[in-house]
Scaffold this motif. Sequence first.
Motif, PDB file in Angstrom:
ATOM      1  N   GLU A 171       0.952  -1.297  -0.022  1.00  0.00           N
ATOM      2  CA  GLU A 171       0.070   0.024   0.097  1.00  0.00           C
ATOM      3  C   GLU A 171       0.822   1.176   0.084  1.00  0.00           C
ATOM      4  O   GLU A 171       0.390   2.079  -0.718  1.00  0.00           O
ATOM      5  CB  GLU A 171      -0.752  -0.080   1.064  1.00  0.00           C
ATOM      6  CG  GLU A 171      -1.820  -1.148   1.152  1.00  0.00           C
ATOM      7  CD  GLU A 171      -2.743  -1.131   0.198  1.00  0.00           C
ATOM      8  OE1 GLU A 171      -3.143   0.149  -0.643  1.00  0.00           O
ATOM      9  OE2 GLU A 171      -3.383  -2.130  -0.106  1.00  0.00           O
ATOM     10  N   THR A 172       1.765   1.218   0.861  1.00  0.00           N
ATOM     11  CA  THR A 172       2.749   2.479   0.893  1.00  0.00           C
ATOM     12  C   THR A 172       3.976   2.685  -0.158  1.00  0.00           C
ATOM     13  O   THR A 172       4.551   3.513  -0.308  1.00  0.00           O
ATOM     14  CB  THR A 172       3.324   2.610   2.194  1.00  0.00           C
ATOM     15  OG1 THR A 172       4.266   1.512   2.420  1.00  0.00           O
ATOM     16  CG2 THR A 172       1.955   2.625   3.376  1.00  0.00           C
ATOM     17  N   GLU A 263     -10.566  -1.579   6.631  1.00  0.00           N
ATOM     18  CA  GLU A 263      -9.600  -0.721   6.238  1.00  0.00           C
ATOM     19  C   GLU A 263      -8.617  -0.154   7.493  1.00  0.00           C
ATOM     20  O   GLU A 263      -7.340  -0.126   7.429  1.00  0.00           O
ATOM     21  CB  GLU A 263      -9.893   0.628   5.623  1.00  0.00           C
ATOM     22  CG  GLU A 263     -10.527   0.403   4.152  1.00  0.00           C
ATOM     23  CD  GLU A 263      -9.445  -0.024   3.216  1.00  0.00           C
ATOM     24  OE1 GLU A 263      -8.254   0.315   3.518  1.00  0.00           O
ATOM     25  OE2 GLU A 263      -9.801  -0.708   2.087  1.00  0.00           O
ATOM     26  N   LYS A 267      -4.403  -1.366   7.522  1.00  0.00           N
ATOM     27  CA  LYS A 267      -3.385  -0.199   8.055  1.00  0.00           C
ATOM     28  C   LYS A 267      -2.669  -1.137   9.102  1.00  0.00           C
ATOM     29  O   LYS A 267      -1.365  -0.621   9.066  1.00  0.00           O
ATOM     30  CB  LYS A 267      -4.277   0.774   8.364  1.00  0.00           C
ATOM     31  CG  LYS A 267      -2.702   2.257   8.641  1.00  0.00           C
ATOM     32  CD  LYS A 267      -2.210   2.431   7.628  1.00  0.00           C
ATOM     33  CE  LYS A 267      -1.238   3.622   7.787  1.00  0.00           C
ATOM     34  NZ  LYS A 267      -0.527   4.059   6.632  1.00  0.00           N
ATOM     35  N   GLN A 270       0.327  -3.244   8.306  1.00  0.00           N
ATOM     36  CA  GLN A 270       1.466  -3.070   7.789  1.00  0.00           C
ATOM     37  C   GLN A 270       2.381  -2.657   8.775  1.00  0.00           C
ATOM     38  O   GLN A 270       3.662  -2.178   8.296  1.00  0.00           O
ATOM     39  CB  GLN A 270       0.957  -1.672   6.879  1.00  0.00           C
ATOM     40  CG  GLN A 270       0.160  -1.999   5.669  1.00  0.00           C
ATOM     41  CD  GLN A 270      -0.693  -1.041   5.152  1.00  0.00           C
ATOM     42  OE1 GLN A 270      -0.087   0.504   5.260  1.00  0.00           O
ATOM     43  NE2 GLN A 270      -1.616  -0.806   4.486  1.00  0.00           N
TER      44      GLN A 270
END
Length: 549
Positions: A171-172, A263, A267, A270
Amino acid sequence: MKTIVSAGLFLLPFAAAVAAPPASFDPQRLSNHVKVLASDAFEGRGPATAGETKTIAYIVDQMKAAGLQPGGSVAGGKRGWTQDVPLLRAAIEGTPRLSFETDGQSRPLAQGDQIAVRAAMTGAHHVSIANAPLVFVGYGVKAPERNWDDFKGVDLHGKILVVLVNDPDYETGQGDFGGKAMTYYGRWTYKYEEGARQGAAGVLVIHETGPASYGWNTVKNSNTNTQFDIVRANPASAHTPMEGWIQRSVAVDLFRASGLDFEALKKQAQSRDFRPVPLKARFSADYAVDAKVITSHNVVGRVVGVHHPDETLIYSAHWDHLGVGRPDARGDTIYNGAVDNATGVASLLEMGRAFASGPRPDRSIVFLAVTAEEKGLLGSEYYAANPLYPLAKTVGMINTDAIGVAGPARNFSISGAARLGLLDDLIAEGRSRGRAFMPEAHPEAGGFYRSDHFPMAKRGVPAISFESGNDLVKGGTERGEALARAYTEQRYHQPADEWSADWDLTGMAQDLNMLHALGTRLANSREWPNWSADSEFRAARDATATARK
């Protein structure tokens, strides 16, 4: 000796180039092969079907006609054209009964729509799971070398693991797993393997198109049909009793019923501080499985080297596709696999023809058409574990899988972000033809772990899977990327992957000319390509160095 820069990443020496005699590849011959192999008559080339019988016969006939020698297993003192590949074949019988229970209410799940459960790979003939607790385990990664453990010692025996696909960095684009480029920890195969190590009753991977790199249709079509695996002494060490995927929307509802935000938890996952989160839900499954051991086949042709016949260069491609499966919106049930991978087989056959009709090389060249790639690289895994020619004296492997059909390109690539001398040589050949090497455009898709070169690579053999370029002479990268997206969305692992008379295979011929020149360089030299010094595959290659003295 001279040095070539591999993708601008590192330096490796290699022997000066040997001039390759020009090879001519006929686009029409290539098209004809694809048209035959991807026709409905071949029924999608499923292993252990009538489609396999036709496919094997066609490949053998074409190898004979090309002038190749049989390079398969030895029987009665003579080599044949094939290598037997024993596989566990498993198929769900009837419609599986699947459900979640939340707030005391049972919620049925429709196979193929909300969930895609695979036939059991443990060899069991029946799967029965009653109200097993579900636990969200983030990305499901245990990587001590990265100081990462999503499990934190929690007892997961008998539970169903709900897991995200890809790596924590996806995602990042930054973190402990190399950013966007997928590691093996991101592959769904790893998630299942780790679930087995944790003693779980099952693993459900949450599907999201971005991190998976394909849509739900691909998941559905690849997982709800007949499944195969190599024959294992202890299958439970690599597979949980139940393996499957669920739609993202199903996961969101499941988390919401547990008072959780999907969601927000994604997060949290991660971070290395993440801990497993029990869901207020249970899972039940009941279905019969037709499981048995069958024999599929790799097909092997060979050009015997003049001076060093015991040294081998391999060209490879997988001949299989998905066979006959669920109908699409048009009612079509045959998964023809024209691009994936009749194009690769066509390339293999014509490459064999080019070498058989030219001067015999110093080293031997093997043309290997493997089975069951679509079921987890099984034919190539079997060959790598049971090589017909010693891996220590295998110069390298050049794999072709889904070659471009939209005309010539100004660039080219390979699957994944490998760093090795074999790539240096390929880059040199490309440069001499005015073609630039482009690092894989979408490393987050984990392409390195999805093609048949990988089983050889992990045993140390220098191996690459070639990819046609996306900077097309007609239309540039804009057209190239648009065509790639359309293929993934509309045809990849779907019945619509069919042969077309409108294809421009002059680009495929261009690709093969370059790969032929690379093979000629390697087969007529004393070069032994290796991996970069920091590669995870270098140690395995170096361990066999004395065999190449």
